[in-house]
Design a protein around this motif. Structure first.
Motif, PDB file in Angstrom:
ATOM      1  N   PHE A  67       0.835  -1.158  -0.090  1.00  0.00           N
ATOM      2  CA  PHE A  67       0.134   0.014  -0.108  1.00  0.00           C
ATOM      3  C   PHE A  67       0.924   1.076  -0.016  1.00  0.00           C
ATOM      4  O   PHE A  67       1.829   1.243   0.571  1.00  0.00           O
ATOM      5  N   SER A  68       0.304   2.245  -0.595  1.00  0.00           N
ATOM      6  CA  SER A  68       1.085   3.625  -0.723  1.00  0.00           C
ATOM      7  C   SER A  68       0.296   4.484   0.299  1.00  0.00           C
ATOM      8  O   SER A  68      -0.907   4.316   0.867  1.00  0.00           O
ATOM      9  N   PHE A  69       0.779   5.635   0.691  1.00  0.00           N
ATOM     10  CA  PHE A  69       0.216   6.618   1.606  1.00  0.00           C
ATOM     11  C   PHE A  69      -0.431   7.830   0.452  1.00  0.00           C
ATOM     12  O   PHE A  69       0.312   8.258  -0.200  1.00  0.00           O
ATOM     13  N   ILE A  70      -1.800   8.049   0.723  1.00  0.00           N
ATOM     14  CA  ILE A  70      -2.083   9.574  -0.081  1.00  0.00           C
ATOM     15  C   ILE A  70      -1.750  10.590   1.124  1.00  0.00           C
ATOM     16  O   ILE A  70      -2.345  10.637   2.225  1.00  0.00           O
ATOM     17  N   CYS A  71      -1.148  11.595   0.893  1.00  0.00           N
ATOM     18  CA  CYS A  71      -0.664  12.848   1.830  1.00  0.00           C
ATOM     19  C   CYS A  71      -1.727  14.069   1.083  1.00  0.00           C
ATOM     20  O   CYS A  71      -1.715  13.986  -0.106  1.00  0.00           O
ATOM     21  N   TYR A  72      -1.792  14.939   2.110  1.00  0.00           N
ATOM     22  CA  TYR A  72      -2.360  16.303   1.501  1.00  0.00           C
ATOM     23  C   TYR A  72      -1.457  16.974   0.821  1.00  0.00           C
ATOM     24  O   TYR A  72      -1.591  17.650  -0.231  1.00  0.00           O
ATOM     25  N   ASP A  73      -0.273  17.092   1.344  1.00  0.00           N
ATOM     26  CA  ASP A  73       1.002  17.924   0.736  1.00  0.00           C
ATOM     27  C   ASP A  73       2.207  17.192   1.383  1.00  0.00           C
ATOM     28  O   ASP A  73       2.406  16.192   2.005  1.00  0.00           O
ATOM     29  N   LEU A  74       3.103  17.927   1.121  1.00  0.00           N
ATOM     30  CA  LEU A  74       4.707  17.379   1.749  1.00  0.00           C
ATOM     31  C   LEU A  74       5.001  17.635   2.899  1.00  0.00           C
ATOM     32  O   LEU A  74       6.039  17.211   3.398  1.00  0.00           O
ATOM     33  N   SER A  75       4.206  18.374   3.720  1.00  0.00           N
ATOM     34  CA  SER A  75       4.670  18.893   5.020  1.00  0.00           C
ATOM     35  C   SER A  75       4.961  17.716   6.222  1.00  0.00           C
ATOM     36  O   SER A  75       5.738  17.988   6.915  1.00  0.00           O
ATOM     37  N   HIS A  76       4.107  16.475   5.743  1.00  0.00           N
ATOM     38  CA  HIS A  76       4.010  15.620   7.032  1.00  0.00           C
ATOM     39  C   HIS A  76       5.071  14.200   6.275  1.00  0.00           C
ATOM     40  O   HIS A  76       5.105  13.259   7.136  1.00  0.00           O
ATOM     41  N   ILE A  77       5.569  14.320   5.234  1.00  0.00           N
ATOM     42  CA  ILE A  77       6.271  13.128   4.551  1.00  0.00           C
ATOM     43  C   ILE A  77       7.279  12.838   5.443  1.00  0.00           C
ATOM     44  O   ILE A  77       7.580  11.422   5.482  1.00  0.00           O
ATOM     45  N   ALA A  78       7.964  13.535   5.999  1.00  0.00           N
ATOM     46  CA  ALA A  78       9.239  13.178   6.726  1.00  0.00           C
ATOM     47  C   ALA A  78       8.925  12.345   8.272  1.00  0.00           C
ATOM     48  O   ALA A  78       9.687  11.711   8.366  1.00  0.00           O
ATOM     49  N   ASP A  79       7.496  12.313   8.454  1.00  0.00           N
ATOM     50  CA  ASP A  79       7.074  11.253   9.575  1.00  0.00           C
ATOM     51  C   ASP A  79       7.217   9.826   8.756  1.00  0.00           C
ATOM     52  O   ASP A  79       7.277   8.983   9.732  1.00  0.00           O
ATOM     53  N   TYR A  80       6.876   9.922   7.615  1.00  0.00           N
ATOM     54  CA  TYR A  80       6.868   8.244   7.265  1.00  0.00           C
ATOM     55  C   TYR A  80       8.028   8.076   6.187  1.00  0.00           C
ATOM     56  O   TYR A  80       8.162   6.998   5.861  1.00  0.00           O
ATOM     57  N   ALA A  81       8.860   8.964   5.577  1.00  0.00           N
ATOM     58  CA  ALA A  81       9.722   8.797   4.420  1.00  0.00           C
ATOM     59  C   ALA A  81      10.862   9.268   4.683  1.00  0.00           C
ATOM     60  O   ALA A  81      10.572  10.808   5.230  1.00  0.00           O
ATOM     61  N   ARG A  82      11.989   8.840   4.521  1.00  0.00           N
ATOM     62  CA  ARG A  82      13.439   9.758   4.427  1.00  0.00           C
ATOM     63  C   ARG A  82      13.300  10.351   2.778  1.00  0.00           C
ATOM     64  O   ARG A  82      13.452   9.573   2.028  1.00  0.00           O
ATOM     65  N   VAL A  83      13.607  11.622   2.835  1.00  0.00           N
ATOM     66  CA  VAL A  83      13.245  12.373   1.409  1.00  0.00           C
ATOM     67  C   VAL A  83      14.867  13.373   1.402  1.00  0.00           C
ATOM     68  O   VAL A  83      15.000  14.076   2.353  1.00  0.00           O
ATOM     69  N   GLY A  84      15.386  12.926   0.430  1.00  0.00           N
ATOM     70  CA  GLY A  84      16.712  13.492   0.101  1.00  0.00           C
ATOM     71  C   GLY A  84      16.631  15.095  -0.646  1.00  0.00           C
ATOM     72  O   GLY A  84      15.301  15.186  -1.066  1.00  0.00           O
ATOM     73  N   ASN A  85      17.066  15.837  -0.540  1.00  0.00           N
ATOM     74  CA  ASN A  85      16.976  17.265  -0.931  1.00  0.00           C
ATOM     75  C   ASN A  85      16.591  17.256  -2.662  1.00  0.00           C
ATOM     76  O   ASN A  85      15.589  17.881  -2.836  1.00  0.00           O
ATOM     77  N   GLN A  86      17.245  16.614  -3.218  1.00  0.00           N
ATOM     78  CA  GLN A  86      16.912  16.283  -4.803  1.00  0.00           C
ATOM     79  C   GLN A  86      15.429  15.975  -4.978  1.00  0.00           C
ATOM     80  O   GLN A  86      14.713  16.365  -5.706  1.00  0.00           O
ATOM     81  N   ALA A  87      15.166  14.873  -4.188  1.00  0.00           N
ATOM     82  CA  ALA A  87      13.690  14.170  -4.251  1.00  0.00           C
ATOM     83  C   ALA A  87      12.888  15.371  -3.649  1.00  0.00           C
ATOM     84  O   ALA A  87      11.846  15.128  -4.393  1.00  0.00           O
TER      85      ALA A  87
END
Length: 206
Positions: A67-87
């Motif tokens: 399953f994937s997650f549907i998010c409202y925007d990018l503000s809470h993504i760091a709670d669930y995924a590690r996101v590099g600067n480029q990504a």
């Protein structure tokens, strides 16, 4: 049990109806809803029983789900995924849109889904119905596509036919008009190489 059939419009969906869906999700509901690509099925990521129900309906083992997650925007993504600067830059440019970004999962994700998942798919669809739902809910919902058994048409597109098929399995089916028949473009963003795993509706260019 017969699901409730709720009509909503992608632009400015009725806040009262959105609130009704959110309350149901908090109570453990499984819902079917439109996105900017195909119809999806999902539930509150924090409700383990609901996640198990979605897995059963899909015919997969709960601990083997993708399953994937549907998010409202990018503000809470760091709670669930590690996101590099480029990504982050690429996602900020392309989202909301018809893309699923695979990212390294944080330790929150295995706890939420009772899996050994190393990655998580993140969606921010360009459709106000699911986005307003997760915005009011306060956290993402899981999402998995509604597939059709037809050999030619891969995804179910007619909400009334979806209701006929799933009305006794889920709690709410949201009619947001006819859905698409092409899934999201899946991009592996765990490194700065950005590999396309599946070409879908979204045209990806760095």
């Amino acid at each position: 049990m017969t699901a409730e059939f709720i009509k909503l419009y992608a632009k400015q969906p009725d806040p009262r109806r959105i609130g009704q869906v959110v309350k149901a999700l908090r109570d453990g509901a499984v819902i079917i809803y439109p996105t900017d690509t195909v119809y999806g099925m999902g539930c509150d990521i924090h409700n383990a029983r609901a996640v198990e129900r979605v897995a059963r309906i899909k015919g997969i083992k709960p601990n083997k789900n993708d399953f994937s997650f549907i998010c409202y925007d990018l503000s809470h993504i760091a709670d669930y995924a590690r996101v590099g600067n480029q990504a982050f830059k690429v996602m900020k440019r392309l989202l909301p849109g018809p893309f699923t970004f695979l990212l390294d999962a944080t330790t929150n994700v295995p706890k939420l889904l009772n899996t050994n998942k190393k990655t998580v798919g993140i969606r921010v669809p360009d459709n106000d119905i699911p986005r307003q739902i997760v915005h009011e809910l306060g956290n993402p919902i899981i999402t998995t596509s509604i597939r059709d058994e037809d050999e030619i048409i891969e995804y179910s597109t007619d909400p009334e036919l979806i209701y006929e098929k799933f009305g006794n399995l889920v709690d709410i089916v949201i009619d947001g008009g006819y859905g698409g028949n092409v899934g999201s473009t899946i991009i592996d963003a765990t490194t700065d190489e950005f590999t396309i795993i599946r070409q879908g509706l979204g045209e990806f260019m760095l």
